[in-house]
Design a protein around this motif. Sequence first.
Motif, PDB file in Angstrom:
ATOM      1  N   SER A  78       4.872  -6.741  -9.275  1.00  0.00           N
ATOM      2  CA  SER A  78       3.746  -5.731  -9.553  1.00  0.00           C
ATOM      3  C   SER A  78       2.493  -5.799 -10.065  1.00  0.00           C
ATOM      4  CB  SER A  78       4.630  -4.744 -10.639  1.00  0.00           C
ATOM      5  OG  SER A  78       3.789  -3.816 -11.034  1.00  0.00           O
ATOM      6  N   VAL A  79       1.639  -5.109  -9.269  1.00  0.00           N
ATOM      7  CA  VAL A  79       0.222  -5.238  -9.537  1.00  0.00           C
ATOM      8  C   VAL A  79      -0.218  -4.825 -11.012  1.00  0.00           C
ATOM      9  CG1 VAL A  79      -2.132  -4.346  -9.247  1.00  0.00           C
ATOM     10  CG2 VAL A  79      -0.694  -4.908  -7.323  1.00  0.00           C
ATOM     11  N   ALA A  87       7.185  -4.682  -7.188  1.00  0.00           N
ATOM     12  CA  ALA A  87       6.161  -3.517  -6.714  1.00  0.00           C
ATOM     13  C   ALA A  87       6.992  -2.337  -6.736  1.00  0.00           C
ATOM     14  CB  ALA A  87       5.279  -3.842  -5.422  1.00  0.00           C
ATOM     15  N   TYR A  88       8.110  -2.330  -6.121  1.00  0.00           N
ATOM     16  CA  TYR A  88       8.999  -1.042  -6.046  1.00  0.00           C
ATOM     17  C   TYR A  88      10.186  -1.393  -6.691  1.00  0.00           C
ATOM     18  CZ  TYR A  88      12.070   2.444  -4.072  1.00  0.00           C
ATOM     19  OH  TYR A  88      12.957   3.495  -3.947  1.00  0.00           O
ATOM     20  N   SER A  89      10.544  -0.482  -7.494  1.00  0.00           N
ATOM     21  CA  SER A  89      12.115  -0.508  -8.157  1.00  0.00           C
ATOM     22  C   SER A  89      12.656   0.599  -8.338  1.00  0.00           C
ATOM     23  CB  SER A  89      11.853  -1.291  -9.480  1.00  0.00           C
ATOM     24  OG  SER A  89      13.037  -1.251 -10.321  1.00  0.00           O
ATOM     25  N   GLU A  90      13.674   1.129  -7.558  1.00  0.00           N
ATOM     26  CA  GLU A  90      14.403   2.352  -7.736  1.00  0.00           C
ATOM     27  C   GLU A  90      15.072   2.624  -9.290  1.00  0.00           C
ATOM     28  OE1 GLU A  90      16.107   6.103  -6.961  1.00  0.00           O
ATOM     29  OE2 GLU A  90      14.748   5.199  -5.782  1.00  0.00           O
ATOM     30  N   THR A  96       4.200   2.281  -8.796  1.00  0.00           N
ATOM     31  CA  THR A  96       3.154   2.852  -9.517  1.00  0.00           C
ATOM     32  C   THR A  96       1.991   3.230  -8.282  1.00  0.00           C
ATOM     33  OG1 THR A  96       2.197   0.699  -9.460  1.00  0.00           O
ATOM     34  CG2 THR A  96       3.628   1.152 -11.306  1.00  0.00           C
ATOM     35  N   ASP A  97       0.979   3.778  -8.887  1.00  0.00           N
ATOM     36  CA  ASP A  97       0.051   3.985  -7.811  1.00  0.00           C
ATOM     37  C   ASP A  97      -0.774   2.750  -7.029  1.00  0.00           C
ATOM     38  OD1 ASP A  97      -1.463   3.366 -10.203  1.00  0.00           O
ATOM     39  OD2 ASP A  97      -1.896   5.564 -10.490  1.00  0.00           O
ATOM     40  N   GLN A  98      -1.120   1.898  -8.024  1.00  0.00           N
ATOM     41  CA  GLN A  98      -1.778   0.543  -7.402  1.00  0.00           C
ATOM     42  C   GLN A  98      -0.917  -0.250  -6.626  1.00  0.00           C
ATOM     43  OE1 GLN A  98      -3.963  -1.489 -10.516  1.00  0.00           O
ATOM     44  NE2 GLN A  98      -3.657   0.327 -11.935  1.00  0.00           N
ATOM     45  N   SER A 113      -4.933  -3.332  10.806  1.00  0.00           N
ATOM     46  CA  SER A 113      -5.432  -2.011  10.544  1.00  0.00           C
ATOM     47  C   SER A 113      -6.533  -2.072   9.462  1.00  0.00           C
ATOM     48  CB  SER A 113      -4.469  -0.906  10.316  1.00  0.00           C
ATOM     49  OG  SER A 113      -3.496  -0.778  11.343  1.00  0.00           O
ATOM     50  N   THR A 114      -7.395  -0.980   9.530  1.00  0.00           N
ATOM     51  CA  THR A 114      -8.431  -1.122   8.284  1.00  0.00           C
ATOM     52  C   THR A 114      -7.580  -0.650   6.959  1.00  0.00           C
ATOM     53  OG1 THR A 114      -8.670   1.229   8.894  1.00  0.00           O
ATOM     54  CG2 THR A 114     -10.278  -0.223   9.715  1.00  0.00           C
ATOM     55  N   PRO A 115      -7.968  -1.076   5.953  1.00  0.00           N
ATOM     56  CA  PRO A 115      -7.232  -0.987   4.730  1.00  0.00           C
ATOM     57  C   PRO A 115      -7.364   0.593   4.150  1.00  0.00           C
ATOM     58  CG  PRO A 115      -9.090  -2.222   4.228  1.00  0.00           C
ATOM     59  CD  PRO A 115      -9.189  -2.207   5.651  1.00  0.00           C
ATOM     60  N   VAL A 116      -6.255   0.951   3.349  1.00  0.00           N
ATOM     61  CA  VAL A 116      -6.662   2.060   2.406  1.00  0.00           C
ATOM     62  C   VAL A 116      -6.988   1.694   1.253  1.00  0.00           C
ATOM     63  CG1 VAL A 116      -4.502   3.359   3.638  1.00  0.00           C
ATOM     64  CG2 VAL A 116      -4.197   1.784   1.586  1.00  0.00           C
ATOM     65  N   PHE A 117      -7.554   2.799   0.503  1.00  0.00           N
ATOM     66  CA  PHE A 117      -8.313   2.480  -0.797  1.00  0.00           C
ATOM     67  C   PHE A 117      -7.680   3.676  -1.680  1.00  0.00           C
ATOM     68  CE2 PHE A 117     -11.196   5.613   0.847  1.00  0.00           C
ATOM     69  CZ  PHE A 117     -11.814   6.318  -0.435  1.00  0.00           C
ATOM     70  N   GLY A 118      -7.667   3.463  -2.886  1.00  0.00           N
ATOM     71  CA  GLY A 118      -7.231   4.531  -3.892  1.00  0.00           C
ATOM     72  C   GLY A 118      -8.421   5.025  -4.840  1.00  0.00           C
TER      73      GLY A 118
END
Length: 288
Positions: A78-79, A87-90, A96-98, A113-118
């Motif tokens: 996780s970041v 990073a993902y845990s059911e 999380t958002d990050q 692909s071009t990245p997404v940003f938050g």
Amino acid sequence: MHYIIIIFTVILNHAILAKETPRPVLKQEKMGQNACGPCSFVNSLLYSNDKSLLPMLKGVAPIDKARDFAKRFGDANSVVHGDRQKAYSEELGGVTDQDMQAMINRLFKMNKSTPVFGEYIVRKEKESSIDFTRRIKLMVKESIDAGFPPLLSVKSVKASKSKDGEYLWNAIYQHWVCITEIQSAGDEALLIKLADSYSGKMITGFLYTADPRGSVVPMKYKTDADGNDIWNWENGINCMFLSAPKLPLGTQQANWNERTYIAARFLIMKQADIHRLSLPAKKKVEAK
């Protein structure tokens, strides 16, 4: 001639029905209570005009693609929580958002692909409520036009009475949805359509900037050395709130005297110029 008219009518009716038939919305029920993140991302791909990304996820059914996304890209540390959590845990609340942003960019990097940003949905210093609303609308619209219906993280909160007799704001649920359409509903409100993985349906909601009587909103957060979450609470006057009757997120379970709200926290979208506002051009005055 009559046969031509009949054939034309059949083709026209078929085209109208095809246009009115809504696209499917992936429901998270078969994957898990906290699977809204991966499922909302797949919903974004289902409503995207970029057809190259969805085939990169394994599986035929959308739910299988959501499972593949969570497994392949959510297995990294996780970041936010480091090596204490994936990073993902059911089991530990989803994503999380990050971490959600990082997972998507790992897939996008594979596809070149071009990245997404938050962007945390917080008003900037000296930014008016009207300009704040315009900026959020612009970012969402540009992301949709860029082929990525953005993901929105929302959190429901209620004011509950503590043991000391004080009323404190406490989070109820956090949830991810995908915004497929947006339009203005006045100077300080936005009408949005959401692909909601909890219900598996398309729902309608309003984003608005009105201050709900002195609330504070849990926005950014980090963890301490012991892994405890440390939240930064923003003044409600600097935030946006969601009104969506078909997405109560537990607010209907609060007592009659407990105030509730749903805050819009974090947007994940395609790159856009976040400093450019959709302001009317200044009128030129010719010199006489």
